[in-house]
Structure formats: C-alpha cells, structure tokens
Write a protein that holds these residues in place. Structure first.
Motif, PDB file in Angstrom:
ATOM      1  N   PRO A  75       6.025  18.243  -9.117  1.00 25.37           N
ATOM      2  CA  PRO A  75       5.193  18.274  -7.905  1.00 25.37           C
ATOM      3  C   PRO A  75       5.550  17.182  -6.888  1.00 25.37           C
ATOM      4  O   PRO A  75       4.802  16.969  -5.935  1.00 25.37           O
ATOM      5  CB  PRO A  75       3.779  18.067  -8.447  1.00 25.37           C
ATOM      6  N   LEU A  76       6.679  16.491  -7.042  1.00 26.08           N
ATOM      7  CA  LEU A  76       6.993  15.356  -6.176  1.00 26.08           C
ATOM      8  C   LEU A  76       6.979  15.715  -4.690  1.00 26.08           C
ATOM      9  O   LEU A  76       6.366  15.001  -3.887  1.00 26.08           O
ATOM     10  CB  LEU A  76       8.338  14.723  -6.563  1.00 26.08           C
ATOM     11  N   ASP A  77       7.640  16.780  -4.300  1.00 26.42           N
ATOM     12  CA  ASP A  77       7.668  17.157  -2.883  1.00 26.42           C
ATOM     13  C   ASP A  77       6.247  17.406  -2.359  1.00 26.42           C
ATOM     14  O   ASP A  77       5.887  16.938  -1.276  1.00 26.42           O
ATOM     15  CB  ASP A  77       8.546  18.395  -2.677  1.00 26.42           C
ATOM     16  N   GLN A  78       5.440  18.094  -3.131  1.00 23.18           N
ATOM     17  CA  GLN A  78       4.056  18.367  -2.715  1.00 23.18           C
ATOM     18  C   GLN A  78       3.280  17.066  -2.548  1.00 23.18           C
ATOM     19  O   GLN A  78       2.564  16.886  -1.561  1.00 23.18           O
ATOM     20  CB  GLN A  78       3.368  19.261  -3.738  1.00 23.18           C
ATOM     21  N   TRP A  79       3.404  16.153  -3.511  1.00 22.25           N
ATOM     22  CA  TRP A  79       2.698  14.873  -3.410  1.00 22.25           C
ATOM     23  C   TRP A  79       3.112  14.112  -2.160  1.00 22.25           C
ATOM     24  O   TRP A  79       2.276  13.555  -1.457  1.00 22.25           O
ATOM     25  CB  TRP A  79       2.958  14.014  -4.631  1.00 22.25           C
TER      26      TRP A  79
ATOM     27  N   GLY B  39       0.778  -1.230   0.000  1.00 18.35           N
ATOM     28  CA  GLY B  39       0.000   0.000   0.000  1.00 18.35           C
ATOM     29  C   GLY B  39       0.807   1.275   0.000  1.00 18.35           C
ATOM     30  O   GLY B  39       0.257   2.358   0.238  1.00 18.35           O
ATOM     31  N   ASP B  40       2.100   1.176  -0.253  1.00 25.24           N
ATOM     32  CA  ASP B  40       2.940   2.362  -0.333  1.00 25.24           C
ATOM     33  C   ASP B  40       2.908   2.927  -1.748  1.00 25.24           C
ATOM     34  O   ASP B  40       2.351   2.332  -2.668  1.00 25.24           O
ATOM     35  CB  ASP B  40       4.376   2.028   0.083  1.00 25.24           C
ATOM     36  N   PHE B  41       3.524   4.065  -1.917  1.00 25.47           N
ATOM     37  CA  PHE B  41       3.490   4.785  -3.185  1.00 25.47           C
ATOM     38  C   PHE B  41       4.720   4.467  -4.033  1.00 25.47           C
ATOM     39  O   PHE B  41       5.819   4.275  -3.501  1.00 25.47           O
ATOM     40  CB  PHE B  41       3.418   6.291  -2.925  1.00 25.47           C
ATOM     41  N   VAL B  42       4.519   4.436  -5.337  1.00 24.35           N
ATOM     42  CA  VAL B  42       5.609   4.228  -6.289  1.00 24.35           C
ATOM     43  C   VAL B  42       5.572   5.388  -7.273  1.00 24.35           C
ATOM     44  O   VAL B  42       4.560   5.606  -7.951  1.00 24.35           O
ATOM     45  CB  VAL B  42       5.469   2.887  -7.043  1.00 24.35           C
TER      46      VAL B  42
ATOM     47  N   VAL C 153       4.344  -1.336 -14.910  1.00 26.09           N
ATOM     48  CA  VAL C 153       3.668  -0.035 -14.943  1.00 26.09           C
ATOM     49  C   VAL C 153       2.346  -0.146 -15.697  1.00 26.09           C
ATOM     50  O   VAL C 153       1.321   0.370 -15.240  1.00 26.09           O
ATOM     51  CB  VAL C 153       4.576   1.052 -15.551  1.00 26.09           C
ATOM     52  N   ALA C 154       2.350  -0.827 -16.821  1.00 30.21           N
ATOM     53  CA  ALA C 154       1.113  -1.001 -17.601  1.00 30.21           C
ATOM     54  C   ALA C 154       0.050  -1.733 -16.784  1.00 30.21           C
ATOM     55  O   ALA C 154      -1.130  -1.375 -16.817  1.00 30.21           O
ATOM     56  CB  ALA C 154       1.409  -1.748 -18.895  1.00 30.21           C
TER      57      ALA C 154
ATOM     58  N   ALA D 261      -3.888   4.728  -8.165  1.00 31.32           N
ATOM     59  CA  ALA D 261      -3.602   6.069  -7.650  1.00 31.32           C
ATOM     60  C   ALA D 261      -2.293   6.151  -6.882  1.00 31.32           C
ATOM     61  O   ALA D 261      -1.785   7.247  -6.644  1.00 31.32           O
ATOM     62  CB  ALA D 261      -4.753   6.543  -6.769  1.00 31.32           C
ATOM     63  N   LYS D 262      -1.744   5.010  -6.497  1.00 33.44           N
ATOM     64  CA  LYS D 262      -0.487   5.022  -5.738  1.00 33.44           C
ATOM     65  C   LYS D 262       0.732   4.769  -6.627  1.00 33.44           C
ATOM     66  O   LYS D 262       1.853   4.669  -6.128  1.00 33.44           O
ATOM     67  CB  LYS D 262      -0.547   4.002  -4.607  1.00 33.44           C
TER      68      LYS D 262
END
Length: 184
Positions: free
Chosen positions: A115-119, A47-50, A91-92, A98-99
């Motif tokens: 926008p990486l820092d903001q995300w 459930g972490d972000f990539v 990736v496909a 959303a993550k």
C-alpha cells in the motif's frame, strides 16, 4: 502549505547487513548504520514520514522467483528479518508513532504489491528519499517504481550499500541519468 516528505528505508535487516546474515552485504552495509538511523531521526523530528519496507519470504516457496536466485533470507519470524543495529532500537523507540511504518514486501520494489503508493498519496507526499540495501537491487527497483509513479526522488548515497561495487556504480548513475533523481 509545506508538503511532507517521506524517507523509505529499504531492507535494512540482519540477513542483509550482519556478518552472519544469510545474504549479507557485510561491512559496506554495516558502515551506513549510523547514517540511516540519523536520517530516520531527522525526518521524524521534523514531522515527516518514515517507511520501512522489509523483504519477507517463506522457506522453499516454489512460486517466488527469488527462491531460485538467492539463499533463504528474511524469513518471517526470524532474527534475519529483524532490523539491524541502531535502526532496530530506533524503530522500537518509535513504536506507535503514526508517521513511522514498517511493512512487508515480497518483491524487490517497495511499491510492488504494497500500500506504499496509496499511503504516500493520502498524505500528499510527492517527494521520497530512498536509502538502504541493496543499492542495485531493492533500492533501484523502488526508485524505478517511484519514478514511474511520478514522485520526486532523492537517493542518499552515503546511506545505501550493496554486495557489488560495480552494481552500486551502475545504480547511482542510473538514478541520476535515467530517473532524474537527486543523488546526495
């Protein structure tokens, strides 16, 4: 409450990795394909972000500093800018997740002008894991900006590659001794 982490996969494209890529790191970069994809799956499964920041260029851009330094590479809408090997399929398969976020970058650092820092801040992420190519260029500059922005940094050395072994040695040492990063 557990804090989420993020995996940042820097510039893992055909132009930087494939034998016939325009600016390839070649076999060392190809050798990390399975590890990068495994890390992406591991982070996604828990459930972490990539994030997949990817170099983008316009042929002959007289205003971009890399135009004078490197041959044309990672040009928009080209095979060279597509993700390399098994990462492309991964990736496909995660399209619409959303993550999992692929986005363009125009400088070495994945933070510069993106926008990486903001995300990351919106998601309360304080810890980033960085992998990809090139260890001593885009991975290094991304890690420096992550440090300057206050993130905890982990570098997976078995999922980073570059053109120059001496550059890699320098970068791996710099991550630990100057940025306080954990190098696995």
């Amino acid at each position: 409450m557990l804090m989420a982490e993020a995996l940042i996969i820097v510039d893992y494209t055909n132009d930087f990795v494939a034998d016939n890529g325009a600016l390839t790191a070649g076999k060392p970069a190809q050798a990390i394909a399975a590890r990068i994809t495994a890390l992406a799956e591991e982070f996604s499964a828990r459930g972490d972000f990539v994030y997949l920041p990817t170099d983008i260029h316009v042929a002959g851009d007289p205003y971009h500093p890399e135009t004078k330094l490197f041959p044309p590479h990672n040009q928009e809408h080209t095979w060279g800018r597509e993700f390399y090997g098994p990462l492309a399929g991964w990736v496909a398969a995660h399209s619409g997740d959303a993550k999992v976020t692929a986005f363009p970058k125009r400088r070495y650092s994945s933070f510069a002008g993106t926008p990486l820092d903001q995300w990351l801040r919106e998601r309360r992420i304080t810890s980033v894991h960085i992998v990809g190519v090139c260890t001593d260029i885009c991975v290094l500059h991304t890690a420096i900006d992550a440090y300057n922005l206050g993130y905890d940094i982990t570098i997976h050395s078995d999922a980073c590659a570059t053109f120059n072994p001496a550059g890699s040695e320098f970068a791996l040492n710099h991550f630990q001794s100057v940025l306080g990063a954990t190098v696995i």
